[in-house]
Scaffold this motif. Structure first.
Motif, PDB file in Angstrom:
ATOM      1  N   ILE A   1       0.832  -1.212   0.000  1.00  0.00           N
ATOM      2  CA  ILE A   1       0.000   0.000   0.000  1.00  0.00           C
ATOM      3  C   ILE A   1       0.863   1.257   0.000  1.00  0.00           C
ATOM      4  CG2 ILE A   1      -1.806   1.298   1.206  1.00  0.00           C
ATOM      5  CD1 ILE A   1      -2.764  -1.341  -0.059  1.00  0.00           C
ATOM      6  N   VAL A   2       1.907   1.250   0.820  1.00  0.00           N
ATOM      7  CA  VAL A   2       2.794   2.423   0.885  1.00  0.00           C
ATOM      8  C   VAL A   2       3.405   2.692  -0.498  1.00  0.00           C
ATOM      9  CG1 VAL A   2       4.978   3.283   1.814  1.00  0.00           C
ATOM     10  CG2 VAL A   2       3.272   2.326   3.351  1.00  0.00           C
ATOM     11  N   ARG A   3       3.760   1.625  -1.216  1.00  0.00           N
ATOM     12  CA  ARG A   3       4.321   1.798  -2.561  1.00  0.00           C
ATOM     13  C   ARG A   3       3.283   2.445  -3.486  1.00  0.00           C
ATOM     14  NH1 ARG A   3       5.678  -3.157  -3.312  1.00  0.00           N
ATOM     15  NH2 ARG A   3       7.595  -2.954  -2.146  1.00  0.00           N
ATOM     16  N   SER A   4       2.024   2.021  -3.368  1.00  0.00           N
ATOM     17  CA  SER A   4       0.983   2.593  -4.234  1.00  0.00           C
ATOM     18  C   SER A   4       0.724   4.063  -3.890  1.00  0.00           C
ATOM     19  CB  SER A   4      -0.317   1.780  -4.136  1.00  0.00           C
ATOM     20  OG  SER A   4      -0.979   1.994  -2.909  1.00  0.00           O
ATOM     21  N   ILE A   5       0.845   4.407  -2.597  1.00  0.00           N
ATOM     22  CA  ILE A   5       0.699   5.813  -2.178  1.00  0.00           C
ATOM     23  C   ILE A   5       1.876   6.634  -2.712  1.00  0.00           C
ATOM     24  CG2 ILE A   5       0.734   7.374  -0.178  1.00  0.00           C
ATOM     25  CD1 ILE A   5      -0.815   5.227   1.373  1.00  0.00           C
ATOM     26  N   PHE A   6       3.058   6.055  -2.601  1.00  0.00           N
ATOM     27  CA  PHE A   6       4.273   6.747  -3.050  1.00  0.00           C
ATOM     28  C   PHE A   6       4.188   7.083  -4.543  1.00  0.00           C
ATOM     29  CE2 PHE A   6       8.830   7.454  -3.622  1.00  0.00           C
ATOM     30  CZ  PHE A   6       9.165   8.058  -2.422  1.00  0.00           C
ATOM     31  N   ASN A   7       3.610   6.173  -5.311  1.00  0.00           N
ATOM     32  CA  ASN A   7       3.471   6.396  -6.763  1.00  0.00           C
ATOM     33  C   ASN A   7       2.586   7.600  -7.089  1.00  0.00           C
ATOM     34  OD1 ASN A   7       5.036   4.207  -7.295  1.00  0.00           O
ATOM     35  ND2 ASN A   7       3.350   2.805  -7.737  1.00  0.00           N
ATOM     36  N   MET A   8       1.786   8.017  -6.108  1.00  0.00           N
ATOM     37  CA  MET A   8       0.886   9.147  -6.335  1.00  0.00           C
ATOM     38  C   MET A   8       1.560  10.485  -6.064  1.00  0.00           C
ATOM     39  SD  MET A   8      -2.734   7.547  -5.472  1.00  0.00           S
ATOM     40  CE  MET A   8      -3.419   9.015  -5.032  1.00  0.00           C
ATOM     41  N   ILE A   9       2.759  10.436  -5.519  1.00  0.00           N
ATOM     42  CA  ILE A   9       3.490  11.680  -5.245  1.00  0.00           C
ATOM     43  C   ILE A   9       4.290  12.036  -6.503  1.00  0.00           C
ATOM     44  CG2 ILE A   9       5.192  12.809  -3.757  1.00  0.00           C
ATOM     45  CD1 ILE A   9       4.571  10.619  -1.643  1.00  0.00           C
ATOM     46  N   PRO A  10       4.059  13.208  -7.086  1.00  0.00           N
ATOM     47  CA  PRO A  10       4.833  13.592  -8.274  1.00  0.00           C
ATOM     48  C   PRO A  10       6.329  13.474  -8.018  1.00  0.00           C
ATOM     49  CG  PRO A  10       3.066  15.172  -7.897  1.00  0.00           C
ATOM     50  CD  PRO A  10       3.087  14.244  -6.704  1.00  0.00           C
ATOM     51  N   VAL A  11       7.072  13.062  -9.045  1.00  0.00           N
ATOM     52  CA  VAL A  11       8.517  12.815  -8.916  1.00  0.00           C
ATOM     53  C   VAL A  11       9.242  14.016  -8.325  1.00  0.00           C
ATOM     54  CG1 VAL A  11      10.632  12.264 -10.176  1.00  0.00           C
ATOM     55  CG2 VAL A  11       8.497  11.147 -10.798  1.00  0.00           C
ATOM     56  N   GLU A  12       8.866  15.230  -8.756  1.00  0.00           N
ATOM     57  CA  GLU A  12       9.514  16.447  -8.242  1.00  0.00           C
ATOM     58  C   GLU A  12       9.332  16.571  -6.731  1.00  0.00           C
ATOM     59  OE1 GLU A  12      11.594  18.809  -9.568  1.00  0.00           O
ATOM     60  OE2 GLU A  12      11.663  17.241 -11.092  1.00  0.00           O
TER      61      GLU A  12
ATOM     62  N   LYS B   1      11.501  14.397  -4.321  1.00  0.00           N
ATOM     63  CA  LYS B   1      12.860  14.870  -4.020  1.00  0.00           C
ATOM     64  C   LYS B   1      12.917  15.678  -2.723  1.00  0.00           C
ATOM     65  CE  LYS B   1      14.013  15.148  -8.927  1.00  0.00           C
ATOM     66  NZ  LYS B   1      14.064  16.050 -10.090  1.00  0.00           N
ATOM     67  N   ASN B   2      11.783  16.233  -2.311  1.00  0.00           N
ATOM     68  CA  ASN B   2      11.756  17.084  -1.113  1.00  0.00           C
ATOM     69  C   ASN B   2      11.369  16.331   0.159  1.00  0.00           C
ATOM     70  OD1 ASN B   2      12.276  19.289  -2.824  1.00  0.00           O
ATOM     71  ND2 ASN B   2      10.094  19.492  -3.291  1.00  0.00           N
ATOM     72  N   LEU B   3      11.192  15.018   0.057  1.00  0.00           N
ATOM     73  CA  LEU B   3      10.774  14.247   1.227  1.00  0.00           C
ATOM     74  C   LEU B   3      11.938  14.083   2.215  1.00  0.00           C
ATOM     75  CD1 LEU B   3       8.762  11.458  -0.618  1.00  0.00           C
ATOM     76  CD2 LEU B   3       7.803  13.227   0.854  1.00  0.00           C
ATOM     77  N   PRO B   4      11.623  13.959   3.514  1.00  0.00           N
ATOM     78  CA  PRO B   4      12.683  13.724   4.504  1.00  0.00           C
ATOM     79  C   PRO B   4      13.451  12.448   4.157  1.00  0.00           C
ATOM     80  CG  PRO B   4      10.556  14.102   5.573  1.00  0.00           C
ATOM     81  CD  PRO B   4      10.292  14.022   4.109  1.00  0.00           C
ATOM     82  N   GLU B   5      14.704  12.406   4.557  1.00  0.00           N
ATOM     83  CA  GLU B   5      15.571  11.293   4.147  1.00  0.00           C
ATOM     84  C   GLU B   5      15.055   9.940   4.633  1.00  0.00           C
ATOM     85  OE1 GLU B   5      20.172   9.837   4.511  1.00  0.00           O
ATOM     86  OE2 GLU B   5      19.749  11.939   4.978  1.00  0.00           O
ATOM     87  N   ASP B   6      14.398   9.926   5.806  1.00  0.00           N
ATOM     88  CA  ASP B   6      13.926   8.622   6.316  1.00  0.00           C
ATOM     89  C   ASP B   6      12.550   8.251   5.758  1.00  0.00           C
ATOM     90  OD1 ASP B   6      12.476  10.542   7.664  1.00  0.00           O
ATOM     91  OD2 ASP B   6      12.599   9.555   9.621  1.00  0.00           O
ATOM     92  N   GLU B   7      12.057   9.037   4.772  1.00  0.00           N
ATOM     93  CA  GLU B   7      10.752   8.743   4.157  1.00  0.00           C
ATOM     94  C   GLU B   7      10.807   8.829   2.636  1.00  0.00           C
ATOM     95  OE1 GLU B   7       7.749  11.382   5.617  1.00  0.00           O
ATOM     96  OE2 GLU B   7       8.260  11.040   7.716  1.00  0.00           O
ATOM     97  N   ASP B   8      12.007   8.879   2.067  1.00  0.00           N
ATOM     98  CA  ASP B   8      12.073   9.197   0.639  1.00  0.00           C
ATOM     99  C   ASP B   8      12.022   7.980  -0.296  1.00  0.00           C
ATOM    100  OD1 ASP B   8      14.582   8.209   1.084  1.00  0.00           O
ATOM    101  OD2 ASP B   8      15.664  10.033   0.497  1.00  0.00           O
ATOM    102  N   THR B   9      11.743   6.795   0.283  1.00  0.00           N
ATOM    103  CA  THR B   9      11.452   5.618  -0.545  1.00  0.00           C
ATOM    104  C   THR B   9      10.279   4.881   0.108  1.00  0.00           C
ATOM    105  OG1 THR B   9      12.838   4.021   0.645  1.00  0.00           O
ATOM    106  CG2 THR B   9      13.925   5.341  -1.085  1.00  0.00           C
ATOM    107  N   PRO B  10       9.541   4.082  -0.675  1.00  0.00           N
ATOM    108  CA  PRO B  10       8.427   3.317  -0.079  1.00  0.00           C
ATOM    109  C   PRO B  10       8.927   2.384   1.026  1.00  0.00           C
ATOM    110  CG  PRO B  10       8.333   3.222  -2.481  1.00  0.00           C
ATOM    111  CD  PRO B  10       9.626   3.894  -2.125  1.00  0.00           C
ATOM    112  N   GLU B  11      10.111   1.791   0.822  1.00  0.00           N
ATOM    113  CA  GLU B  11      10.650   0.850   1.810  1.00  0.00           C
ATOM    114  C   GLU B  11      10.924   1.542   3.144  1.00  0.00           C
ATOM    115  OE1 GLU B  11      10.735  -0.654  -2.042  1.00  0.00           O
ATOM    116  OE2 GLU B  11      11.775   1.174  -1.363  1.00  0.00           O
ATOM    117  N   LYS B  12      11.511   2.753   3.076  1.00  0.00           N
ATOM    118  CA  LYS B  12      11.797   3.496   4.322  1.00  0.00           C
ATOM    119  C   LYS B  12      10.503   3.870   5.039  1.00  0.00           C
ATOM    120  CE  LYS B  12      16.153   5.701   2.849  1.00  0.00           C
ATOM    121  NZ  LYS B  12      16.754   6.979   2.461  1.00  0.00           N
ATOM    122  N   ARG B  13       9.499   4.263   4.260  1.00  0.00           N
ATOM    123  CA  ARG B  13       8.214   4.626   4.865  1.00  0.00           C
ATOM    124  C   ARG B  13       7.568   3.421   5.543  1.00  0.00           C
ATOM    125  NH1 ARG B  13       4.454   9.004   2.153  1.00  0.00           N
ATOM    126  NH2 ARG B  13       5.835  10.737   2.473  1.00  0.00           N
ATOM    127  N   ALA B  14       7.591   2.289   4.845  1.00  0.00           N
ATOM    128  CA  ALA B  14       6.998   1.067   5.405  1.00  0.00           C
ATOM    129  C   ALA B  14       7.739   0.654   6.674  1.00  0.00           C
ATOM    130  CB  ALA B  14       7.028  -0.058   4.368  1.00  0.00           C
TER     131      ALA B  14
END
Length: 203
Positions: free
Chosen positions: A125-136, A139-152
């Motif tokens: 689910i986190v990966r599907s949510i991440f796909n909804m965030i525009p690529v630009e 780039k501005n996400l915090p370092e510990d949240e900037d990939t779906p894996e880190k968020r999960a």
């Protein structure tokens, strides 16, 4: 004012939706007219639902998220939503009350419908949510949240779970209600964007 247009929408459904969502009778009747134009059968298919999400988020890929949202509201698993299910889906995903929203969020994350959430399901689910965030914006996400894996991982670690543990609904809801940071991470919230698009569709 809306009564003349609500002939096709039963009073029971109208009253129920007015009670359980924040939409007015006029809005509901206008949406119903639009809904029937796009879905003459009175039911919306998964593909049509995905198409609506695609129009909401032109700068991202909402297909997987839309598919999961659809699954969580297609309670009888017949592959379609009726108008009431559709409106409740839009309401809960954009502006529902926290408890109802979290009950729905649990159903969203419980991909296989077995009553518990696994780490794999959180990642999906986190990966599907991440796909909804525009690529630009990614780039501005915090370092510990900037990939779906880190968020999960962040969500899973908050619950203090081992990789093969499971989370039940009560634990999930209580944990998320106690931590605004996790609430932010488990959901995709762009209510303004969804509301604006819905208003455009009415005119």
């Amino acid at each position: 004012m809306g009564n003349t247009k609500s002939g096709a929408l039963s009073k029971a459904i109208l009253d129920d939706l007015k009670l359980n969502t924040k939409y007015t009778e006029e809005e509901l009747c206008a949406w119903y007219a639009t809904f029937l134009k796009e879905c003459p059968t009175g039911r919306i298919t998964k593909e049509q639902f995905e198409g609506i999400y695609a129009s909401f988020f032109p700068d991202a890929d909402p297909t997987a998220y839309a598919r999961h949202v659809f699954r969580s509201f297609d309670t009888n698993a017949d592959g379609t939503l009726d108008f009431k299910e559709y409106i409740v889906a839009l309401h809960l995903t954009s502006s529902g009350k926290t408890l109802r929203k979290l009950e729905w969020a649990f159903a969203l994350y419980d991909v296989d419908g077995n009553g518990t959430i696994s780490k794999n399901e959180v990642q999906e689910i986190v990966r599907s949510i991440f796909n909804m965030i525009p690529v630009e914006d990614q780039k501005n996400l915090p370092e510990d949240e900037d990939t779906p894996e880190k968020r999960a991982d962040k969500i899973w670690n908050f619950f203090g779970k081992k990789d093969d543990d499971k989370i039940g609904e009560g634990e999930f809801i209580q944990g998320v209600m106690e931590n605004k940071d996790i609430l932010r991470l488990i959901q995709f919230d762009e209510p303004k964007k969804i509301q604006e698009k819905l208003k455009e569709k009415k005119h």
